[in-house]
Design a protein around this motif. Structure first.
Motif, PDB file in Angstrom:
ATOM      1  N   ASN A   1      11.710  44.346 110.230  1.00 26.25           N
ATOM      2  CA  ASN A   1      11.819  42.895 110.369  1.00 26.25           C
ATOM      3  C   ASN A   1      12.398  42.477 111.724  1.00 26.25           C
ATOM      4  N   PHE A   2      12.689  43.465 112.578  1.00 26.16           N
ATOM      5  CA  PHE A   2      13.189  43.223 113.918  1.00 26.16           C
ATOM      6  C   PHE A   2      14.495  42.417 113.903  1.00 26.16           C
ATOM      7  N   GLN A   3      15.415  42.860 113.050  1.00 31.74           N
ATOM      8  CA  GLN A   3      16.708  42.213 112.942  1.00 31.74           C
ATOM      9  C   GLN A   3      17.847  43.106 113.429  1.00 31.74           C
ATOM     10  N   GLN A   4      17.715  44.426 113.262  1.00 32.11           N
ATOM     11  CA  GLN A   4      18.780  45.367 113.615  1.00 32.11           C
ATOM     12  C   GLN A   4      18.412  46.086 114.915  1.00 32.11           C
ATOM     13  N   ALA A   5      19.025  45.638 116.009  1.00 27.58           N
ATOM     14  CA  ALA A   5      18.715  46.209 117.315  1.00 27.58           C
ATOM     15  C   ALA A   5      19.201  47.643 117.425  1.00 27.58           C
ATOM     16  N   PHE A   6      18.432  48.464 118.115  1.00 23.56           N
ATOM     17  CA  PHE A   6      18.799  49.853 118.352  1.00 23.56           C
ATOM     18  C   PHE A   6      20.023  49.911 119.246  1.00 23.56           C
ATOM     19  N   GLU A   7      20.827  50.946 119.082  1.00 21.61           N
ATOM     20  CA  GLU A   7      22.074  51.075 119.840  1.00 21.61           C
ATOM     21  C   GLU A   7      21.793  51.066 121.351  1.00 21.61           C
TER      22      GLU A   7
END
Length: 218
Positions: free
Chosen positions: A10-16
């Motif tokens: 859902n493109f809500q949790q950005a990669f570190e």
């Protein structure tokens, strides 16, 4: 241009870490869109009609240059590090999510593309005397990704993949009701068979008909 990785569909949790900022923006971007049709020959016609079948996912392709000579950015002179950082965002398999990241490509406010990496070709174009590369051209190809939840919303209630209960008004015909329900009158035979009807016209007012999910031909 910025390229951001996400660990959820859902493109809500950005990669570190930070998004990858392109050193030199691409000269051209190819954004591919298309529509697939079934060619159906109607009775008493000489040419087939184009019946909508599906809308394939969109594709985004462009080239970027990473220049680590120090001319473009004196702080970014490690080509191996630049490529590794980008690969970690768009290409590397990550065990926590059991796949590479989902990716958002953004350039300004108007160009935003959400998808997954499809291809990544690297051409080294400039070297130090000892053979160490200083400059590389990367050809990147992305395919649009739509989560199952978003796909259901895009289908909407008029999709032939959804069951409908339709109330008949006196004078209705099955082709008319198919056209009203799905914006396509070609499914009336399937509806008639499902409801055990032997007449397509002069339906009885007030009766209820089930318009089942339709299997579309490949």
């Amino acid at each position: 241009m910025k390229i951001t990785g996400y660990t959820d569909e859902n493109f809500q949790q950005a990669f570190e870490g930070q998004p990858y900022t392109v050193m030199i923006n691409p000269d051209t971007i190819k954004w591919q869109r298309g529509i697939d049709y079934n060619e159906q020959q109607a009775p008493n016609t000489s040419t087939p009609s184009q019946k909508y079948k599906s809308t394939p996912v969109e594709k985004l392709n462009f080239d970027i240059t990473i220049d680590c000579t120090g001319v473009v950015d004196s702080k970014r002179t490690d080509l191996a590090k630049e490529i590794s950082t980008l690969e970690n965002i768009v290409y590397t398999y990550h065990g926590k999510i059991h796949r590479p990241n989902f990716v958002k490509v953004q350039w300004g406010k108007s160009l935003v593309f959400k998808g997954v990496l499809k291809s990544m070709d690297i051409s080294y174009t400039l070297f130090k005397p000892d053979g160490s590369p200083l400059r590389a051209k990367l050809s990147l190809g992305f395919t649009q990704y739509i989560s199952p939840e978003d796909e259901e919303q895009l289908k909407g209630n008029e999709s032939p993949d959804i069951t409908h209960l339709v109330s008949v008004v006196e004078g209705n015909t099955l082709p008319q009701l198919c056209q009203k329900t799905w914006n396509d009158n070609s499914y009336y035979i399937q509806v008639a068979q499902y409801n055990n009807l032997n007449k397509f016209r002069n339906l009885k007012g007030g009766q209820k008909l089930i318009f089942p999910p339709i299997i579309q031909p490949e």
